[in-house]
Design a protein around this motif. Structure first.
Motif, PDB file in Angstrom:
ATOM      1  N   LYS A  99      -0.432  -3.538 -11.236  1.00 22.18           N
ATOM      2  CA  LYS A  99      -1.529  -3.048 -10.392  1.00 22.18           C
ATOM      3  C   LYS A  99      -1.447  -3.627  -8.988  1.00 22.18           C
ATOM      4  CE  LYS A  99      -4.851  -2.219 -14.114  1.00 22.18           C
ATOM      5  NZ  LYS A  99      -6.161  -2.592 -14.707  1.00 22.18           N
ATOM      6  N   ASP A 136       1.159  -1.835  -7.030  1.00 18.44           N
ATOM      7  CA  ASP A 136       0.682  -0.514  -6.613  1.00 18.44           C
ATOM      8  C   ASP A 136      -0.288  -0.612  -5.436  1.00 18.44           C
ATOM      9  OD1 ASP A 136       2.201   0.577  -8.631  1.00 18.44           O
ATOM     10  OD2 ASP A 136       0.527   0.682 -10.063  1.00 18.44           O
ATOM     11  N   LYS A 137      -0.975  -1.764  -5.303  1.00 14.78           N
ATOM     12  CA  LYS A 137      -1.970  -1.926  -4.255  1.00 14.78           C
ATOM     13  C   LYS A 137      -1.374  -2.427  -2.944  1.00 14.78           C
ATOM     14  CE  LYS A 137      -5.517  -0.795  -6.807  1.00 14.78           C
ATOM     15  NZ  LYS A 137      -6.307   0.435  -6.554  1.00 14.78           N
ATOM     16  N   MET A 187      -1.645  -0.122   0.037  1.00 14.99           N
ATOM     17  CA  MET A 187      -3.031  -0.051   0.517  1.00 14.99           C
ATOM     18  C   MET A 187      -3.385  -1.299   1.335  1.00 14.99           C
ATOM     19  SD  MET A 187      -4.948   1.430  -2.894  1.00 14.99           S
ATOM     20  CE  MET A 187      -6.532   1.260  -2.083  1.00 14.99           C
TER      21      MET A 187
END
Length: 376
Positions: free
Chosen positions: A157, A160-161, A164
């Motif tokens: 996770k 994946d961040k 961002m």
């Protein structure tokens, strides 16, 4: 003395002997209560029959209770009956209803049974327990790489961040350098840069001027921050640093960033925020009422299970209770005077009838004796 007088005299004497004999026989069941001695010799028929045989009577009663009265099969059948189950359910409902209406707080209830400052002790216990577990965990994985400590799904996770995070950093940077404060800061940075370049920096400032250079640099800087390649570059940098960080052992990371203190401080803040005090300040009834209906709905099932479990372990329970010894001990300690009073209160009429019967039989025997005397 005439014949009638002989008959009456013999009948009265026989009746008196029979009645008195039976009366004393009944009394001698219990009396005397203790043995009497003359010159060190026990007087015959002391104590009475029941006091004398008390130990044997107690043993026989204990065996009778265990073997014939309170048998496991009888109790087990009773526990399995619908009547007992219904009574258990009704008792459970009454207890739940009473408990749900209690206005006593958990703290007060614990104080009544001798547990003072329960909330404080609970917080202290949890704090010490978490410290112990946390210290043991950190010590165990001291040399393990961080990638082994962080769960795999959390690592995925976080990966994946990262894009961002890059976008957020660049967005905040653009917002800052577009503001007057950011522009002033950029001007100061350019000014400091030129000062460090000595004569060359002074010549650039002289020809271009600081304000003019800021106006030229700011749009280019913003263009650079808004460029997609910049975002990808920053993402790649973050990913590379994250990959390096994951290979650090916990001890190495702790030496660099003091992770142990950070984790402990975070834990302390969480413990302060999540104190158990509110739990102990609520009433016991409020907690019972939350589960009251669910428990009532399941009471028949719970009562059945409890009674079935009690029936299965009944043999062991009765063995542990030693009922035979309990009955024997109670009979041994029961006052003979009280036992006599109980028996006489129950069978007083029957004992009188036995006395009268003795008098009747004595009178009949006396009459027969009178006949024989007259005939002889």
């Amino acid at each position: 003395m005439n014949v009638i007088g002989v008959f009456l005299f013999m009948i009265v004497i026989g009746a008196l002997i029979g009645a008195v004999t039976n009366h004393f026989a009944i009394k001698m069941l219990f009396r005397p209560y203790r043995a009497h001695y003359i010159f060190g010799k026990r007087v015959p028929f002391t104590p009475g029959l029941i006091p004398k045989r008390r130990e044997e009577l107690a043993r026989q009663m204990g065996q009778m209770v265990v073997n014939h009265l309170l048998t496991t099969e009888g109790i087990r059948k009773r526990l399995a009956s619908d009547a007992v189950k219904n009574q258990a359910v009704q008792l459970g409902e009454r207890l739940l209803s009473h408990a749900s209406q209690s206005r006593v707080t958990v703290e007060e209830a614990l104080t009544k049974i001798g547990v003072d400052n329960a909330a404080q002790k609970a917080d202290q216990f949890v704090n010490e327990w978490t410290n112990e577990k946390l210290s043991a965990y950190l010590s165990k994985y001291e040399n393990a790489p961080l990638k082994d400590l962080v769960p795999a799904d959390a690592q995925e996770k976080l990966n994946d961040k990262l894009p961002m995070v890059s976008e957020y950093i660049l967005h905040r940077a653009v917002h800052y350098f577009e503001s007057d404060e950011g522009k002033d800061r950029l001007g100061n940075m350019i000014n400091d840069f030129l000062k460090e370049r000595g004569m060359l920096g002074s010549m650039v400032q002289m020809f271009l001027g600081n304000s003019s250079l800021v106006d030229r640099v700011q749009p280019e800087l913003l263009k650079f921050l808004k460029n997609g390649e910049t975002a990808r570059l920053l993402t790649d940098l973050l990913e590379n640093e994250w990959d390096k960080l994951k290979e650090y052992s916990f001890k190495e990371a702790d030496d660099k960033w003091n992770l142990t203190s950070l984790i402990i401080n975070l834990k302390e803040r969480l413990m302060t925020s999540f104190s158990l005090a509110p739990f102990f300040e609520k009433t016991a009834g409020s907690y019972v009422s939350m589960i009251e209906q669910d428990v009532i709905d399941r009471l028949p099932e719970l009562a059945g299970r409890l009674l079935d479990g009690a029936g299965r372990h009944l043999d062991d329970v009765l063995k542990q209770l030693h009922l035979e010894d309990i009955v024997k001990e109670q009979v041994d300690n029961f006052p003979v005077e009280r036992l006599e009073e109980m028996v006489l209160s129950i069978s007083k009429r029957e004992f009188k009838m036995i006395t009268y019967l003795g008098g009747l039989l004595g009178g009949i025997i006396g009459a027969l004796q009178a006949v024989f005397v007259v005939l002889i």
